[in-house]
Enzyme design. Structure first.
Site, mmCIF file in Angstrom:
data_model
loop_
_atom_site.group_PDB
_atom_site.id
_atom_site.type_symbol
_atom_site.label_atom_id
_atom_site.label_comp_id
_atom_site.label_asym_id
_atom_site.label_seq_id
_atom_site.Cartn_x
_atom_site.Cartn_y
_atom_site.Cartn_z
ATOM 1 N N THR A 30 75.227 32.890 -26.457
ATOM 2 C CA THR A 30 76.640 34.163 -26.732
ATOM 3 C C THR A 30 77.590 33.991 -25.942
ATOM 4 O O THR A 30 77.205 34.099 -24.256
ATOM 5 C CB THR A 30 75.511 35.720 -26.785
ATOM 6 O OG1 THR A 30 74.559 35.630 -27.603
ATOM 7 C CG2 THR A 30 76.984 36.360 -25.899
ATOM 8 N N HIS A 179 68.202 35.292 -36.886
ATOM 9 C CA HIS A 179 68.209 35.536 -34.744
ATOM 10 C C HIS A 179 66.472 36.600 -35.184
ATOM 11 O O HIS A 179 67.238 37.548 -35.207
ATOM 12 C CB HIS A 179 69.331 36.586 -34.193
ATOM 13 C CG HIS A 179 68.948 35.929 -32.768
ATOM 14 N ND1 HIS A 179 67.523 35.761 -32.396
ATOM 15 C CD2 HIS A 179 69.880 36.564 -31.665
ATOM 16 C CE1 HIS A 179 67.539 34.793 -30.904
ATOM 17 N NE2 HIS A 179 68.656 35.387 -30.524
ATOM 18 N N ASN A 182 64.242 36.904 -29.018
ATOM 19 C CA ASN A 182 64.374 37.188 -27.798
ATOM 20 C C ASN A 182 64.837 38.892 -28.014
ATOM 21 O O ASN A 182 65.380 39.028 -26.734
ATOM 22 C CB ASN A 182 66.209 36.266 -27.562
ATOM 23 C CG ASN A 182 65.715 35.238 -27.168
ATOM 24 O OD1 ASN A 182 65.058 34.530 -27.655
ATOM 25 N ND2 ASN A 182 67.315 34.277 -27.890
ATOM 26 N N TYR A 184 65.929 40.796 -30.790
ATOM 27 C CA TYR A 184 66.637 41.078 -30.876
ATOM 28 C C TYR A 184 65.498 42.067 -32.564
ATOM 29 O O TYR A 184 64.616 42.218 -32.442
ATOM 30 C CB TYR A 184 68.353 40.320 -31.230
ATOM 31 C CG TYR A 184 68.753 40.133 -29.830
ATOM 32 C CD1 TYR A 184 69.348 41.349 -29.530
ATOM 33 C CD2 TYR A 184 68.628 38.973 -29.093
ATOM 34 C CE1 TYR A 184 69.802 41.149 -28.115
ATOM 35 C CE2 TYR A 184 69.199 38.903 -28.587
ATOM 36 C CZ TYR A 184 69.731 40.254 -27.361
ATOM 37 O OH TYR A 184 70.471 39.525 -26.068
ATOM 38 N N ASN A 239 64.138 40.688 -23.331
ATOM 39 C CA ASN A 239 63.977 42.816 -23.381
ATOM 40 C C ASN A 239 63.090 43.092 -23.903
ATOM 41 O O ASN A 239 62.970 43.998 -24.606
ATOM 42 C CB ASN A 239 65.084 42.092 -25.793
ATOM 43 C CG ASN A 239 65.871 42.023 -24.226
ATOM 44 O OD1 ASN A 239 67.380 42.663 -23.480
ATOM 45 N ND2 ASN A 239 67.156 41.163 -25.494
HETATM 46 C C1 FMN Z 1 75.478 32.212 -22.035
HETATM 47 C C2 FMN Z 1 73.355 31.915 -23.258
HETATM 48 C C3 FMN Z 1 73.738 32.422 -24.289
HETATM 49 C C4 FMN Z 1 72.480 32.654 -24.726
HETATM 50 N N1 FMN Z 1 72.887 32.974 -26.009
HETATM 51 C C5 FMN Z 1 71.818 33.210 -27.017
HETATM 52 C C6 FMN Z 1 72.091 33.382 -28.507
HETATM 53 O O1 FMN Z 1 73.755 34.574 -28.813
HETATM 54 N N2 FMN Z 1 71.163 33.861 -29.254
HETATM 55 C C7 FMN Z 1 70.127 32.606 -28.767
HETATM 56 O O2 FMN Z 1 69.393 32.724 -30.044
HETATM 57 N N3 FMN Z 1 70.123 32.479 -27.670
HETATM 58 C C8 FMN Z 1 70.787 32.481 -27.303
HETATM 59 N N4 FMN Z 1 70.216 31.991 -25.521
HETATM 60 C C9 FMN Z 1 69.237 30.896 -25.353
HETATM 61 C C10 FMN Z 1 69.991 29.719 -25.806
HETATM 62 O O3 FMN Z 1 69.945 29.417 -27.376
HETATM 63 C C11 FMN Z 1 68.321 28.947 -25.660
HETATM 64 O O4 FMN Z 1 67.327 29.533 -26.091
HETATM 65 C C12 FMN Z 1 68.113 28.794 -23.750
HETATM 66 O O5 FMN Z 1 68.974 28.311 -23.196
HETATM 67 C C13 FMN Z 1 67.142 27.940 -23.556
HETATM 68 O O6 FMN Z 1 67.553 25.957 -23.267
HETATM 69 P P1 FMN Z 1 68.494 25.302 -22.406
HETATM 70 O O7 FMN Z 1 67.396 25.686 -21.285
HETATM 71 O O8 FMN Z 1 68.637 24.420 -23.234
HETATM 72 O O9 FMN Z 1 69.735 26.558 -21.790
HETATM 73 C C14 FMN Z 1 71.248 32.091 -24.723
HETATM 74 C C15 FMN Z 1 71.660 30.929 -23.231
HETATM 75 C C16 FMN Z 1 72.756 31.182 -22.593
HETATM 76 C C17 FMN Z 1 72.254 30.438 -21.548
#
Ligand code: FMN
Length: 364
Positions: A30, A179, A182, A184, A239
């Site tokens: 997001t 989704h 997390n 939701y 959450n």
């Molecule tokens: C800025 C940001 C926004 C995120 N928005 C979502 C989202 O919309 N949907 C979702 O399933 N996970 C969301 N996540 C989680 C990421 O998909 C991912 O699981 C998380 O960043 C861990 O992976 P990484 O260590 O590679 O960053 C978001 C993470 C970040 C940093």
């Protein structure tokens, strides 16, 4: 031989009928750039820049005005939104990546100030999250007590998911990701702290899983199994989703049922790299054994760990979030072992191009 020449990570892979240019998935993120909840040209540029991934999973997009919990998140329920997304899928496809839309209904993780007029904050039960949320109008605000969904609300919401999935196909997406992670709406039904219903949608796991399985079932009927994946966060606590005793057996049930539905992938979240409690390996292994189609793992991956988990057969694809956010040319950087830009948390959710499309690339 260059390291990348021996790599699984950079070799072609498959997802259902699709061929992916590598094994790397951009995780859904997001970014709150969709002014008035409509995808725009700035978002086209952002996604195009990152289309050296094998698969892009977009940020969460709401299937309903009721699901738009945060400021400036996109929807997939109006013709203007569908048209906006089409520009993005065209751009990404031209660069070689495949793209799935993440469908995210925020449920109780929503503030009325972030919703259009007439929209409602809905959840399985009237249980508020104790957390606060940012609103453009009045800054940080406590989250409200959501309205418990009636039987009619459940039917309407399921129909909204179907319409959203059909809109996604019309917008040119290769598929959608439900989704169900997390904290939701879909996860709010699965977890006992947020689902205290006494009807067919609450109580035993067979009932708490009913909403997500019905949504997955009707969406696959509408657009095809090969076009529907799902994201889950067993042991995730984001959450206000506390761990409880039957967590492992509940998610084992889900793994079996999702396999029976024949979804194209399950995408598991592990947010221990973001400070959450670690996800036990046993649950990942359970999904690997019970779910026969593609398994995507995510959370805290670098190139080395990604290569090693692929080589070890732990999963079929690896999804990466923050490194892709801060490095549009991540694939090239990982192949070369080049240094990476650090993600700037201050601009994760702010409007405009700063911290969005302006991270430097190796070529600059
Ligand atoms: C800025 C940001 C926004 C995120 N928005 C979502 C989202 O919309 N949907 C979702 O399933 N996970 C969301 N996540 C989680 C990421 O998909 C991912 O699981 C998380 O960043 C861990 O992976 P990484 O260590 O590679 O960053 C978001 C993470 C970040 C940093």
């Amino acid at each position: 031989m260059e390291e990348s020449a021996m790599s699984i990570l950079y070799s072609q892979s498959g997802l259902g009928p699709l061929t992916l240019q590598n094994h790397l998935v951009m995780a859904p993120m997001t970014r709150c750039r969709a002014t008035e909840n409509i995808p725009n040209e700035l978002m086209v540029e952002y996604y195009e820049q990152r289309s050296t991934a094998g698969l892009i999973i977009t940020e969460g997009a709401s299937p309903s005005p009721n699901g738009l919990g945060y400021p400036r998140i996109p929807g997939i329920f109006s013709p203007a939104q569908t048209d906006g997304w089409r520009r993005i899928t065209d751009g990404v496809r031209a660069e070689g990546a495949k793209i799935f839309l993440q469908i995210m209904h925020c449920g109780r993780i929503a503030h009325p100030l972030n919703l259009p007029e007439g929209a409602r904050v809905l959840a399985p039960s009237a249980v508020a999250s104790p957390e606060e949320m940012y609103t453009d109008a009045e800054g940080m605000q406590p989250l409200p007590v959501p309205q418990e969904m009636t039987g009619e609300d459940i039917k309407t919401t399921i129909a909204e998911y179907v319409q959203a999935a059909e809109n996604a196909v019309e917008a040119g997406f290769d598929g959608i990701e439900l989704h169900s992670a997390n904290g939701y709406l879909l996860e709010q039904f699965i977890r006992p702290n947020t689902n205290q219903r006494t009807d067919d949608y609450g109580g035993a796991i067979e009932n708490r899983a009913r909403f997500v399985l019905e949504v997955a079932g009707v969406v696959t009927d509408a657009i095809g199994k090969d076009r529907v994946g799902i994201r889950l966060s067993p042991f995730g606590v984001f959450n206000d989703m506390p761990v409880y005793d039957a967590m492992e057996s509940d998610y084992t049930y889900l793994a079996q049922q999702l396999d029976a539905l024949g979804l194209v992938y399950v995408h598991l979240v592990d947010h221990s790299a973001m400070g959450a409690p670690p996800v036990p390996d046993t649950i990942k292994t359970t999904f690997r054994e019970l779910f026969k189609c593609t398994l995507i793992l995510s959370g805290g991956y670098d190139a080395k760990r990604a290569e090693s988990d692929l080589a070890g057969g732990k999963c079929d694809l690896i999804a990466v979030g923050r490194p892709f956010l801060a490095n549009s040319d991540l694939v090239e950087r990982w192949k070369k072992g080049a240094a990476e830009n650090e993600p700037d948390m201050a601009t994760f959710y702010t409007p405009g191009e700063k911290g969005y499309t302006d991270y430097p690339t190796l070529k600059q």
